[in-house]
Design an enzyme around this catalytic site. Structure first.
Site, short mmCIF file in Angstrom:
data_model
loop_
_atom_site.label_atom_id
_atom_site.label_comp_id
_atom_site.label_asym_id
_atom_site.label_seq_id
_atom_site.Cartn_x
_atom_site.Cartn_y
_atom_site.Cartn_z
NE ARG A 135 -7.13 -4.39 4.18
CZ ARG A 135 -5.82 -4.33 3.96
NH1 ARG A 135 -5.06 -5.42 4.10
NH2 ARG A 135 -5.25 -3.20 3.63
CB SER B 167 -10.00 1.02 4.75
OG SER B 167 -8.67 1.44 4.70
CD GLU C 80 -10.73 -3.15 5.16
OE1 GLU C 80 -10.23 -2.93 4.05
OE2 GLU C 80 -10.18 -2.82 6.23
P1 NAP Z 1 -2.34 5.12 -0.12
O1 NAP Z 1 -0.86 5.11 0.07
O2 NAP Z 1 -3.06 6.41 -0.35
O3 NAP Z 1 -2.67 4.16 -1.33
C1 NAP Z 1 -4.01 3.94 -1.73
C2 NAP Z 1 -4.20 2.46 -2.03
O4 NAP Z 1 -3.39 2.10 -3.11
C3 NAP Z 1 -3.78 1.66 -0.83
O5 NAP Z 1 -4.94 1.27 -0.17
C4 NAP Z 1 -2.96 0.53 -1.40
O6 NAP Z 1 -3.62 -0.71 -1.42
C5 NAP Z 1 -2.70 0.90 -2.84
N1 NAP Z 1 -1.23 1.08 -3.01
C6 NAP Z 1 -0.51 2.20 -2.77
N2 NAP Z 1 0.77 2.00 -3.07
C7 NAP Z 1 0.86 0.73 -3.53
C8 NAP Z 1 1.94 -0.08 -3.99
N3 NAP Z 1 3.18 0.40 -4.04
N4 NAP Z 1 1.68 -1.36 -4.35
C9 NAP Z 1 0.43 -1.86 -4.28
N5 NAP Z 1 -0.63 -1.15 -3.85
C10 NAP Z 1 -0.42 0.13 -3.48
O7 NAP Z 1 -3.05 4.34 1.09
P2 NAP Z 1 -3.34 4.81 2.60
O8 NAP Z 1 -4.80 4.96 2.78
O9 NAP Z 1 -2.44 5.93 3.00
O10 NAP Z 1 -2.94 3.52 3.42
C11 NAP Z 1 -1.60 3.07 3.47
C12 NAP Z 1 -1.58 1.60 3.82
O11 NAP Z 1 -2.22 1.35 5.07
C13 NAP Z 1 -2.29 0.74 2.78
O12 NAP Z 1 -1.59 -0.45 2.63
C14 NAP Z 1 -3.64 0.52 3.40
O13 NAP Z 1 -4.25 -0.69 2.99
C15 NAP Z 1 -3.32 0.48 4.88
N6 NAP Z 1 -4.48 0.92 5.65
C16 NAP Z 1 -5.45 0.00 5.95
C17 NAP Z 1 -6.56 0.41 6.66
C18 NAP Z 1 -7.67 -0.55 6.99
O14 NAP Z 1 -8.54 -0.20 7.77
N7 NAP Z 1 -7.69 -1.72 6.45
C19 NAP Z 1 -6.70 1.74 7.05
C20 NAP Z 1 -5.71 2.63 6.70
C21 NAP Z 1 -4.59 2.22 6.01
P3 NAP Z 1 -3.63 -1.77 -0.18
O15 NAP Z 1 -4.69 -1.29 0.72
O16 NAP Z 1 -4.00 -3.03 -0.87
O17 NAP Z 1 -2.28 -1.79 0.44
#
Ligand code: NAP
Length: 342
Positions: free
Chosen positions: A159, A229, A325
């Site tokens: 990020r 996020s 963030e």
């Molecule tokens: P999630 O699947 O509930 O997982 C929670 C966190 O754990 C994620 O943020 C992700 O980190 C980490 N994670 C899960 N599985 C992983 C794996 N196999 N290897 C490494 N790290 C893992 O997350 P979620 O909220 O539904 O979001 C899904 C994805 O969309 C994530 O990658 C998240 O970052 C992205 N997202 C980003 C935003 C934003 O505003 N930046 C908003 C919504 C979703 P990471 O975040 O490092 O991937």
């Protein structure tokens, strides 16, 4: 004359700017910037305002970057895209898939525009912009010079990029170059994607699965304002992580290549029983605790108070101190988000 920034931030927070300029060309962007600087007023460049929180009225010009255009060049091994900064990111993802150019499907439904994507190196479901970014074109607004930064010059991190540091103040991103290799390799390491069969899956199926996960778990900013996020996932040094994991053995954690350990911030917040918790009009999303939403006419103070409360609860329980963030914008420009909620 003041102008409302409410339509220009996905949180849907009411704040006024002294002036708002929609820039559809590089020249319009440069002119608006120079005029404002000459008048000794603050100036801010926005894409779709999907990662900002306006703390108060902005006492300067907000330039909305709407530079359009997608040009595709085909090579033997890859498609090269030159994308205007103002193109909507999700439309770009859909367009590439419709044209048979896979590679962006994991990044479907990320709010915002192409020009903002390198700033925080957008990422989701195991793919980051870093893995497809060929170059970023920006203009130095002080000198008027154009700069093309290749992938390594962008200094992409989690990020993070050079556009949050050396290239933050007087540079505007005007286009992004992407490289989508023809040899497509699905990335199926996250969530429901792990259930797909790597040998037979199509890019469209990955896209559909990502859209399904996002629409069922994340709030639609058109219904409940939000900025995705709200906090970064904390990354701890190995020793600190080991200590924490010995006390809380079930914490989801992801070891990083450099030995540090990433924790899921949403899980930490959820463990504090904060899903659905509200302060004023701001609330913690019921499905994904990492997202703060504008439940009902939230003021920025409601969001700041809620973020402070979350930080204190998580810090008190786990001794892990969350950092936003989302970028906080005060009357004259960006302010420290961590200090604001500390
Ligand atoms: P999630 O699947 O509930 O997982 C929670 C966190 O754990 C994620 O943020 C992700 O980190 C980490 N994670 C899960 N599985 C992983 C794996 N196999 N290897 C490494 N790290 C893992 O997350 P979620 O909220 O539904 O979001 C899904 C994805 O969309 C994530 O990658 C998240 O970052 C992205 N997202 C980003 C935003 C934003 O505003 N930046 C908003 C919504 C979703 P990471 O975040 O490092 O991937």
């Amino acid at each position: 004359m003041t102008t409302s920034l409410k339509p220009f931030n996905t949180f849907g927070i009411q704040a006024d700017a002294s002036r708002i300029v929609i820039a559809e060309t590089v020249q319009q962007l440069k002119d608006a910037w120079s005029e404002t600087v000459a008048a000794k007023m603050p100036v801010l460049i926005l894409g779709e305002g999907s990662n900002v929180l306006f703390l108060e009225d902005y006492s300067g010009t907000a330039i909305i970057n709407r530079i359009p255009g997608i040009q595709v060049t085909e090579a033997d091994d890859a498609w090269y895209l030159h994308v205007g900064a103002g193109e909507n990111w999700h439309h770009l993802v859909e367009y590439t898939l419709q044209q048979g150019m896979p590679g962006l499907e994991n990044l479907a439904l990320i709010p915002g525009c192409a020009g903002s994507s390198p700033i925080q190196n957008i990422g989701a479901y195991g793919v980051e912009l870093k893995s497809v970014c060929h170059y970023v074109d920006c203009v130095d607004l002080l000198s008027g010079e154009m700069h093309r930064l290749d992938n390594s010059q962008c200094q992409f991190g989690y990020r993070d990029s050079i556009f949050k540091h050396e290239y933050q103040d007087h540079y505007a991103i005007i286009a992004v170059g992407l490289r989508l290799p023809k040899l497509w390799q699905p990335v199926l390491t996250y969530g429901d994607l792990t259930r797909l069969d790597a040998a037979n899956v199509t890019p469209q199926e990955v896209f559909n699965a990502v859209c399904h996960m996002r629409t069922t778990k994340l709030p639609d900013p058109r219904i409940n304002g939000n900025a995705g996020s709200f906090f970064k996932n904390p990354v701890l040094a190995a020793e600190q992580a080991e200590k924490l994991l010995s006390s809380f053995t079930t914490i989801p954690h992801y070891p990083q290549p450099d030995g540090s350990v990433k924790l899921a911030a949403g899980w930490l917040i959820d463990q504090c029983q904060l899903k659905g918790f509200q302060i004023g009009g701001a609330g913690v999303h019921k499905q994904q605790a990492l997202v703060l939403i504008n439940e009902d006419g939230a003021s920025s103070q409601d969001v700041v108070d809620l973020a402070h409360h979350i930080r204190q609860c998580v810090g008190g329980k786990f001794n892990v101190w969350l950092e936003p963030e989302v970028r906080f914008i005060g009357a004259c420009g960006e302010v420290s988000a961590v200090e604001t909620i500390a």
